[in-house]
Design a protein around this motif. Structure first.
Motif, PDB file in Angstrom:
ATOM      1  N   ALA A  69      42.076  31.671  44.460  1.00  0.00           N
ATOM      2  CA  ALA A  69      42.835  31.493  43.216  1.00  0.00           C
ATOM      3  C   ALA A  69      44.124  32.312  43.249  1.00  0.00           C
ATOM      4  O   ALA A  69      45.175  31.850  42.811  1.00  0.00           O
ATOM      5  CB  ALA A  69      41.982  31.896  42.016  1.00  0.00           C
ATOM      6  N   GLY A  70      44.056  33.518  43.784  1.00  0.00           N
ATOM      7  CA  GLY A  70      45.250  34.357  43.879  1.00  0.00           C
ATOM      8  C   GLY A  70      46.295  33.756  44.806  1.00  0.00           C
ATOM      9  O   GLY A  70      47.482  33.729  44.499  1.00  0.00           O
ATOM     10  N   ARG A  71      45.853  33.239  45.952  1.00  0.00           N
ATOM     11  CA  ARG A  71      46.795  32.610  46.886  1.00  0.00           C
ATOM     12  C   ARG A  71      47.375  31.336  46.292  1.00  0.00           C
ATOM     13  O   ARG A  71      48.539  31.032  46.486  1.00  0.00           O
ATOM     14  CB  ARG A  71      46.104  32.322  48.208  1.00  0.00           C
ATOM     15  CG  ARG A  71      45.856  33.575  49.003  1.00  0.00           C
ATOM     16  CD  ARG A  71      45.295  33.260  50.354  1.00  0.00           C
ATOM     17  NE  ARG A  71      45.085  34.493  51.090  1.00  0.00           N
ATOM     18  CZ  ARG A  71      44.520  34.547  52.264  1.00  0.00           C
ATOM     19  NH1 ARG A  71      44.109  33.442  52.855  1.00  0.00           N
ATOM     20  NH2 ARG A  71      44.367  35.693  52.869  1.00  0.00           N
ATOM     21  N   PHE A  72      46.538  30.582  45.585  1.00  0.00           N
ATOM     22  CA  PHE A  72      47.040  29.359  44.956  1.00  0.00           C
ATOM     23  C   PHE A  72      48.082  29.689  43.895  1.00  0.00           C
ATOM     24  O   PHE A  72      49.126  29.049  43.810  1.00  0.00           O
ATOM     25  CB  PHE A  72      45.885  28.571  44.325  1.00  0.00           C
ATOM     26  CG  PHE A  72      46.345  27.357  43.572  1.00  0.00           C
ATOM     27  CD1 PHE A  72      46.752  26.223  44.253  1.00  0.00           C
ATOM     28  CD2 PHE A  72      46.406  27.360  42.193  1.00  0.00           C
ATOM     29  CE1 PHE A  72      47.187  25.114  43.570  1.00  0.00           C
ATOM     30  CE2 PHE A  72      46.849  26.260  41.486  1.00  0.00           C
ATOM     31  CZ  PHE A  72      47.235  25.126  42.189  1.00  0.00           C
ATOM     32  N   ALA A  73      47.812  30.717  43.068  1.00  0.00           N
ATOM     33  CA  ALA A  73      48.754  31.098  42.020  1.00  0.00           C
ATOM     34  C   ALA A  73      50.073  31.577  42.619  1.00  0.00           C
ATOM     35  O   ALA A  73      51.148  31.234  42.119  1.00  0.00           O
ATOM     36  CB  ALA A  73      48.149  32.180  41.139  1.00  0.00           C
ATOM     37  N   LEU A  74      50.002  32.345  43.701  1.00  0.00           N
ATOM     38  CA  LEU A  74      51.221  32.812  44.353  1.00  0.00           C
ATOM     39  C   LEU A  74      52.017  31.641  44.917  1.00  0.00           C
ATOM     40  O   LEU A  74      53.235  31.565  44.760  1.00  0.00           O
ATOM     41  CB  LEU A  74      50.879  33.808  45.459  1.00  0.00           C
ATOM     42  CG  LEU A  74      52.057  34.355  46.258  1.00  0.00           C
ATOM     43  CD1 LEU A  74      52.992  35.138  45.353  1.00  0.00           C
ATOM     44  CD2 LEU A  74      51.561  35.220  47.391  1.00  0.00           C
ATOM     45  N   THR A 128      28.340  30.260  52.918  1.00  0.00           N
ATOM     46  CA  THR A 128      29.396  30.845  52.097  1.00  0.00           C
ATOM     47  C   THR A 128      30.727  30.692  52.822  1.00  0.00           C
ATOM     48  O   THR A 128      30.798  30.709  54.047  1.00  0.00           O
ATOM     49  CB  THR A 128      29.123  32.333  51.829  1.00  0.00           C
ATOM     50  OG1 THR A 128      29.057  33.006  53.082  1.00  0.00           O
ATOM     51  CG2 THR A 128      27.830  32.509  51.067  1.00  0.00           C
ATOM     52  N   ASN A 129      31.757  30.545  52.081  1.00  0.00           N
ATOM     53  CA  ASN A 129      33.100  30.426  52.643  1.00  0.00           C
ATOM     54  C   ASN A 129      33.623  31.785  53.036  1.00  0.00           C
ATOM     55  O   ASN A 129      33.198  32.815  52.502  1.00  0.00           O
ATOM     56  CB  ASN A 129      34.045  29.774  51.638  1.00  0.00           C
ATOM     57  CG  ASN A 129      33.688  28.331  51.384  1.00  0.00           C
ATOM     58  OD1 ASN A 129      33.046  27.699  52.210  1.00  0.00           O
ATOM     59  ND2 ASN A 129      34.106  27.816  50.248  1.00  0.00           N
ATOM     60  N   SER A 130      34.593  31.802  53.965  1.00  0.00           N
ATOM     61  CA  SER A 130      35.136  33.078  54.420  1.00  0.00           C
ATOM     62  C   SER A 130      36.020  33.726  53.357  1.00  0.00           C
ATOM     63  O   SER A 130      36.147  34.932  53.306  1.00  0.00           O
ATOM     64  CB  SER A 130      35.919  32.885  55.717  1.00  0.00           C
ATOM     65  OG  SER A 130      37.009  32.013  55.482  1.00  0.00           O
ATOM     66  N   LEU A 131      36.643  32.921  52.511  1.00  0.00           N
ATOM     67  CA  LEU A 131      37.474  33.468  51.441  1.00  0.00           C
ATOM     68  C   LEU A 131      36.742  33.336  50.117  1.00  0.00           C
ATOM     69  O   LEU A 131      36.148  32.303  49.819  1.00  0.00           O
ATOM     70  CB  LEU A 131      38.807  32.726  51.349  1.00  0.00           C
ATOM     71  CG  LEU A 131      39.771  32.914  52.497  1.00  0.00           C
ATOM     72  CD1 LEU A 131      40.985  32.036  52.299  1.00  0.00           C
ATOM     73  CD2 LEU A 131      40.184  34.348  52.616  1.00  0.00           C
ATOM     74  N   SER A 132      36.792  34.374  49.340  1.00  0.00           N
ATOM     75  CA  SER A 132      36.136  34.301  48.037  1.00  0.00           C
ATOM     76  C   SER A 132      36.965  33.441  47.090  1.00  0.00           C
ATOM     77  O   SER A 132      38.128  33.130  47.341  1.00  0.00           O
ATOM     78  CB  SER A 132      35.956  35.705  47.456  1.00  0.00           C
ATOM     79  OG  SER A 132      37.213  36.242  47.146  1.00  0.00           O
TER      80      SER A 132
END
Length: 137
Positions: free
Chosen positions: A12-17, A3-7
């Motif tokens: 998606a939230g960081r990309f949108a920001l 599993t990745n460390s970031l969900s």
């Protein structure tokens, strides 16, 4: 499966920001670069004007969002005050306060304009160009 460390939702939230920040930067720069034929001073003036206009638009949007939140919160509080399981005190007052604040936020631009007229003795103007601000005489 590792599993990745970031969900996925965090990514998606960081990309949108990041995308929103880049879009705003491109919009401000496109207008400033288009008007930079007169030198760096004209470009800085144009960027300052765009920032001032953007700030006013963001402020207006924030007031309308606050008005919507107060309207929904006030209506919800009034509805909850009529439910038999929620007969605690203060729900009606909270609902009325929400509706009053909704009206104040929705008319925020008019109130700001009237206060500018009052503070300046009727000499306030709203324009799309920057001007030097002087205090006193």
């Amino acid at each position: 499966m590792k599993t990745n460390s970031l969900s996925l939702s965090r990514r998606a939230g960081r990309f949108a920001l990041g995308a929103a920040t880049a879009a705003v930067a491109l919009l401000v720069q496109a207008s400033a670069f288009a008007q930079s034929a007169n030198g760096i001073g004209a470009q800085v003036q144009s960027m300052a004007q765009e920032a001032s206009t953007t700030g006013g638009n963001v402020g207006s949007m924030a007031m309308y969002v606050a008005a919507l939140v107060c309207l929904i919160g006030g209506a919800w509080a009034l509805w909850q005050s009529r439910q038999p399981q929620n007969r605690e005190g203060g729900k009606v007052a909270m609902g009325l306060a929400g509706l009053v604040l909704c009206g104040l936020f929705a008319t925020g631009g008019v109130w700001i304009g009237k206060s500018a007229q009052t503070a300046s003795g009727g000499a306030a103007t709203v324009a799309g160009t920057n001007a030097m601000v002087t205090f006193g005489n």
